[in-house]
Design a protein around this motif. Sequence first.
Motif, PDB file in Angstrom:
ATOM      1  N   ALA A   1       1.400  61.923 -97.292  1.00 53.27           N
ATOM      2  CA  ALA A   1       2.244  62.698 -96.448  1.00 53.27           C
ATOM      3  C   ALA A   1       1.654  64.220 -96.404  1.00 53.27           C
ATOM      4  O   ALA A   1       1.130  64.633 -97.368  1.00 53.27           O
ATOM      5  N   SER A   2       1.852  64.792 -95.478  1.00 52.88           N
ATOM      6  CA  SER A   2       1.403  65.978 -95.048  1.00 52.88           C
ATOM      7  C   SER A   2       2.370  66.910 -94.289  1.00 52.88           C
ATOM      8  O   SER A   2       3.010  66.545 -93.694  1.00 52.88           O
ATOM      9  N   PHE A   3       2.265  68.241 -94.692  1.00 59.64           N
ATOM     10  CA  PHE A   3       3.179  69.149 -93.805  1.00 59.64           C
ATOM     11  C   PHE A   3       2.355  70.494 -93.700  1.00 59.64           C
ATOM     12  O   PHE A   3       1.888  71.128 -94.478  1.00 59.64           O
ATOM     13  N   SER A   4       2.200  70.889 -92.333  1.00 60.34           N
ATOM     14  CA  SER A   4       1.283  72.051 -91.995  1.00 60.34           C
ATOM     15  C   SER A   4       2.375  73.004 -91.080  1.00 60.34           C
ATOM     16  O   SER A   4       3.033  72.473 -90.530  1.00 60.34           O
ATOM     17  N   ALA A   5       2.088  74.376 -91.720  1.00 62.95           N
ATOM     18  CA  ALA A   5       3.018  75.324 -90.865  1.00 62.95           C
ATOM     19  C   ALA A   5       2.113  76.372 -90.524  1.00 62.95           C
ATOM     20  O   ALA A   5       1.281  76.892 -91.374  1.00 62.95           O
ATOM     21  N   SER A   6       1.953  77.036 -89.468  1.00 64.43           N
ATOM     22  CA  SER A   6       1.042  77.875 -88.907  1.00 64.43           C
ATOM     23  C   SER A   6       1.654  78.907 -87.916  1.00 64.43           C
ATOM     24  O   SER A   6       2.629  78.243 -87.056  1.00 64.43           O
ATOM     25  N   ARG A   7       1.308  79.894 -87.887  1.00 64.58           N
ATOM     26  CA  ARG A   7       1.517  81.008 -86.734  1.00 64.58           C
ATOM     27  C   ARG A   7       0.226  81.456 -85.879  1.00 64.58           C
ATOM     28  O   ARG A   7      -0.717  81.798 -86.896  1.00 64.58           O
ATOM     29  N   GLN A   8       0.228  81.379 -84.844  1.00 64.79           N
ATOM     30  CA  GLN A   8      -0.914  81.484 -84.304  1.00 64.79           C
ATOM     31  C   GLN A   8      -0.803  81.932 -83.025  1.00 64.79           C
ATOM     32  O   GLN A   8       0.049  81.839 -82.128  1.00 64.79           O
ATOM     33  N   ARG A   9      -1.968  82.676 -82.453  1.00 66.71           N
ATOM     34  CA  ARG A   9      -2.047  83.356 -80.886  1.00 66.71           C
ATOM     35  C   ARG A   9      -2.878  82.538 -80.251  1.00 66.71           C
ATOM     36  O   ARG A   9      -4.114  82.617 -80.608  1.00 66.71           O
ATOM     37  N   GLN A  10      -2.784  82.149 -78.887  1.00 69.16           N
ATOM     38  CA  GLN A  10      -3.839  81.398 -78.020  1.00 69.16           C
ATOM     39  C   GLN A  10      -4.518  82.308 -77.238  1.00 69.16           C
ATOM     40  O   GLN A  10      -3.854  83.432 -76.764  1.00 69.16           O
ATOM     41  N   SER A  11      -5.820  82.217 -76.944  1.00 68.21           N
ATOM     42  CA  SER A  11      -6.426  82.971 -75.958  1.00 68.21           C
ATOM     43  C   SER A  11      -5.926  83.066 -74.546  1.00 68.21           C
ATOM     44  O   SER A  11      -5.453  81.890 -74.168  1.00 68.21           O
ATOM     45  N   GLY A  12      -5.783  84.261 -73.877  1.00 66.68           N
ATOM     46  CA  GLY A  12      -5.124  84.365 -72.642  1.00 66.68           C
ATOM     47  C   GLY A  12      -6.042  83.608 -71.611  1.00 66.68           C
ATOM     48  O   GLY A  12      -5.753  83.600 -70.557  1.00 66.68           O
ATOM     49  N   GLN A  13      -7.321  83.287 -71.667  1.00 64.48           N
ATOM     50  CA  GLN A  13      -8.196  82.776 -70.916  1.00 64.48           C
ATOM     51  C   GLN A  13      -8.196  81.292 -70.745  1.00 64.48           C
ATOM     52  O   GLN A  13      -8.907  80.729 -70.127  1.00 64.48           O
ATOM     53  N   ILE A  14      -7.358  80.675 -71.620  1.00 64.78           N
ATOM     54  CA  ILE A  14      -7.199  79.118 -71.316  1.00 64.78           C
ATOM     55  C   ILE A  14      -5.658  79.128 -71.686  1.00 64.78           C
ATOM     56  O   ILE A  14      -5.030  79.680 -71.749  1.00 64.78           O
ATOM     57  N   ALA A  15      -5.310  77.848 -71.011  1.00 66.20           N
ATOM     58  CA  ALA A  15      -3.859  77.213 -70.597  1.00 66.20           C
ATOM     59  C   ALA A  15      -3.304  77.360 -72.256  1.00 66.20           C
ATOM     60  O   ALA A  15      -3.931  76.851 -73.158  1.00 66.20           O
ATOM     61  N   PRO A  16      -2.065  77.887 -72.143  1.00 66.14           N
ATOM     62  CA  PRO A  16      -1.389  78.151 -73.519  1.00 66.14           C
ATOM     63  C   PRO A  16      -0.847  76.303 -73.779  1.00 66.14           C
ATOM     64  O   PRO A  16      -0.875  75.680 -73.101  1.00 66.14           O
ATOM     65  N   THR A  17      -0.894  76.165 -75.186  1.00 62.41           N
ATOM     66  CA  THR A  17      -0.491  74.735 -75.718  1.00 62.41           C
ATOM     67  C   THR A  17       0.743  74.504 -75.541  1.00 62.41           C
ATOM     68  O   THR A  17       1.110  73.337 -75.089  1.00 62.41           O
ATOM     69  N   PRO A  18       1.910  75.343 -76.024  1.00 61.33           N
ATOM     70  CA  PRO A  18       3.457  74.805 -75.929  1.00 61.33           C
ATOM     71  C   PRO A  18       3.708  74.735 -74.191  1.00 61.33           C
ATOM     72  O   PRO A  18       3.060  75.343 -73.295  1.00 61.33           O
TER      73      PRO A  18
END
Length: 516
Positions: free
Chosen positions: A141-158
């Motif tokens: 089992a694994s659990f990951s938590a992150s805070r990240q900023r996506q580059s404005g040059q590519i489509a956002p993930t959310p």
Amino acid sequence: MKAKTELKAARDNLLQIPMSRTLKSSMAPFLALLALSLMAGCAVGPNFKKPAAPDVGDYTGGGLSATVAGNNLPGGESQRFTKGADISGDWWTLFHSTPLNELIEQSLTNNSDLKAAQAALSVAREDVLAQRGVYYPAASASFSASRQRQSGQIAPTPNSNAFLYDLFTPEVSVSYVPDVFGLNRRTVESARAQEDAARFQMIATYTTLTANVVVTAIQEASLQLQIDATRELIASNTNMVQILQYQFAKGYASRLDVAAQESQLAQTTATLPPLLKQLSQLRDLLAVLAGQFPNQAPAEHFELSSLQLPQDLPVSLPSALVTQRPDVLQAEANLHAASAKIGIAIANRLPNIELTASSGSTALAMNQLFTSGTGFWGVGAVATAPLFEGGTLLHEERAAKAAYEQAAAQYRSTVLTAFQNVTDTLVALEQDAEAMKAAANAQDAAKIALDLAQRQWQTGYANYLSLLSAEQIYQQARINLVQAEASRYADTAALFQALGGGWWHRADLAMDTHDK
């Protein structure tokens, strides 16, 4: 059969893992493929067969007959051989020595070599249990938590088109390598055989320890008597030298007579220090065998007169010897391990399949986890097969087969050595009785000569030198008899060791560790 039972248990355990209804349905293809692979698996390589017992009817060319050195002689009692009789688990008690029994029990409790062999067995047992883990699926089992900023040059993930977001992902993964060709089973089989080898090595240490304690105690008792007789010899020779020196001063003896007797005294005196050194070393050895330091040697001193010669000696059947001797059983376990390694080498050349499954949830906030639309899952199977390894796997298989041939030859050599040990000991016991009988006759003759010399000296028909010479011969005959008696006791102990030591009657040793 046992491997199939464990594989079935692994399958049942996997099916009982708590999962959500969605996860169970998503992993249904994985479980079906897993169950199919568990049922269809086979183990490549040879199935081990225990070597047949040697087709030998007896140890010696002739039959076994009772041996006797002299019924009226301590240690000269008749010894009778009983073919096919069993060996007691505490055979040393047949010597009827309480100090010896206590020393052996102390040795079995404190001896460092035995403790090391027991620890080695524990290591081998845990290795088997660890290796058996390959029968079961691996779940993590694994659990990951992150805070990240996506580059404005590519489509956002959310979906919210946010460039700055948090991401939380708990996930459960399951993987399993079906034992299609028996790689895991042969590996566990080899580990079990190595555990058996460690077990019989421990038992061999036990039998050697008990025999060494008995033989060392016998040698100590023998040396003490030899030292006493040697000191009397030195005193006798010293008196003889003094008489000859007096006669030389008065002109009744030549210088050659004095020099010859002085040489005899020096030679006899020179035999004492090696005996004292050997006695001290034996005392040190007894202390170490009992798990003590040399300065903590047992207080009791063993005497041959306190030991009783075992008179009924069991002689195992030749067909039973290979099932009793721990060194033979260890060689058989090594042969079994070598056989299993052939299967391992063959399986390594065949395709390998790995089944994987994973399920989890990904959300931008903790409170959104496991809600509708956040779940994901995946199942997969990977098959790999070696195509070109530069001949590595081929030669590893050939090496495994050659190692099996080596182990087979070593097994046969061990069996032959075991039979040789028993045969040599039986012959030694027969000759020990004859040697003791001859030594006893020599001592009796020397005692008669000494008694006659004493009477003649007392009545004036012989000089004191003749008396001292007769006493010297008698003391040397005593030493020879003590040595012959000790050999009979020691070779009796050696026979019990050569036949396996009766370890199968001790619950702590006879227990099959696979059943623990």
